[in-house]
Enzyme design. Structure first.
Site, PDB file in Angstrom:
ATOM      1  CB  SER A  70       0.145  -3.646  -7.089  1.00 29.16           C
ATOM      2  OG  SER A  70      -0.193  -5.017  -7.121  1.00 29.16           O
ATOM      3  CE  LYS A 208       0.221  -1.253 -10.604  1.00 35.91           C
ATOM      4  NZ  LYS A 208      -1.062  -1.419  -9.876  1.00 35.91           N
ATOM      5  CB  THR A 209      -3.841   1.203  -7.229  1.00 34.84           C
ATOM      6  OG1 THR A 209      -3.902   0.202  -8.256  1.00 34.84           O
ATOM      7  CG2 THR A 209      -4.604   2.443  -7.661  1.00 34.84           C
ATOM      8  N   GLY A 210      -2.050   0.015  -5.107  1.00 32.19           N
ATOM      9  CA  GLY A 210      -1.562  -1.186  -4.447  1.00 32.19           C
ATOM     10  C   GLY A 210      -2.527  -1.585  -3.342  1.00 32.19           C
TER      11      GLY A 210
END
Length: 264
Positions: A70, A208-210
């Site tokens: 993501s 932003k994380t993923g």
């Protein structure tokens, strides 16, 4: 939420030319990774005070490519804006009623909420409308990772063909911060706007994380009046959702260790 204009002035001002550049491998940061029982890497590029200092833990891994998961929502937003798939952050995407495991996904979304909640279905819609050929063109245009939008097990940015390294994430983020990507400046500014996760009187955190393919990410930057601190972290996540908290926990601890985040 509307943010005061003063919060955004840092994103449009390029930093003064660096007087010195240092790169340091931080082997002592292993203790933080060990504390959370995680294997991974982090790069922190600190450009405060007119100098540039890069700190790396696990340098060998920092050049290894993994699925962006993501974190790809950052460039994907730029693609969607450029292709006129979305007009602005207020446009509504109607939820079709399909139930997802994350409750915040089960509702109408706009660009801001889709980024905040990491609503995969919104970006799957963008991918379907763009198609593989157009996606490849965009990936090549910004030199993003291996530039491969082929679908394998899942969406091409989750467990498909697309992969990127922590080093490449930093390079991409720097260009976005400086409005140097081949997109309209207003689209780059909007993308940075919806990346805000925290802010104070003198600082902004955009990140932003993923999570995908047993790897977790946390990427972004912290803006201060004296300059910007970029970061890209990835870790192995063999336990899936049970490991997700470790991404930010490790990243925040290491950013705090160099005063790149406020001690609240």
């Amino acid at each position: 939420m509307l943010w005061p204009l003063s919060l955004f002035i840092f994103t449009t001002i390029e930093s003064v030319a660096n007087e010195s550049i240092t790169v340091a491998e931080k082997s002592e940061w292993k203790s933080t990774f060990d504390k959370f029982k995680a294997d991974g890497t982090i790069i922190i590029k600190d450009e405060r005070g007119g100098a540039s200092a890069t700190y790396i833990y696990n340098k060998a891994r920092s050049t290894v490519r993994f699925t962006p998961a993501s974190t790809f929502k950052i460039p994907h937003t730029l693609f969607a804006l450029d292709a006129n798939l979305v007009k602005d952050e207020f446009q509504t995407f109607k939820w079709n009623g399909e139930k997802y495991s994350i409750p915040s996904h089960n509702q109408d979304q706009n660009l801001r909420s889709a980024m905040r909640y990491s609503a995969l279905w919104v970006y799957r819609g963008f991918a379907k409308e763009l198609g593989e050929t157009k996606a490849r063109d965009y990936l090549e245009k910004i030199n993003y990772g291996n530039q491969d939008p082929t679908v394998k097990v899942n969406d091409y940015w989750v467990r498909g063909g697309l992969e990127i390294s922590a080093q490449e994430q930093i390079n991409f983020l720097e260009k976005l911060y400086k409005n140097q990507l081949p997109f309209k400046v207003e689209h780059q500014l909007l993308t940075k706007d919806i990346m805000i996760v925290e802010a104070g009187r003198e600082w902004i955190l955009r990140a932003k994380t993923g999570l995908g393919g047993q790897v977790g990410w946390w990427v972004g930057w912290a803006e201060w009046p004296t300059g910007t601190v970029f970061f890209a972290l990835n870790i192995d996540t063999p336990n899936g959702m049970a490991d997700v908290y470790k991404r930010e926990a490790i990243g925040r601890e290491l950013l705090l260790s160099i005063d790149a985040l406020p001690h609240i």
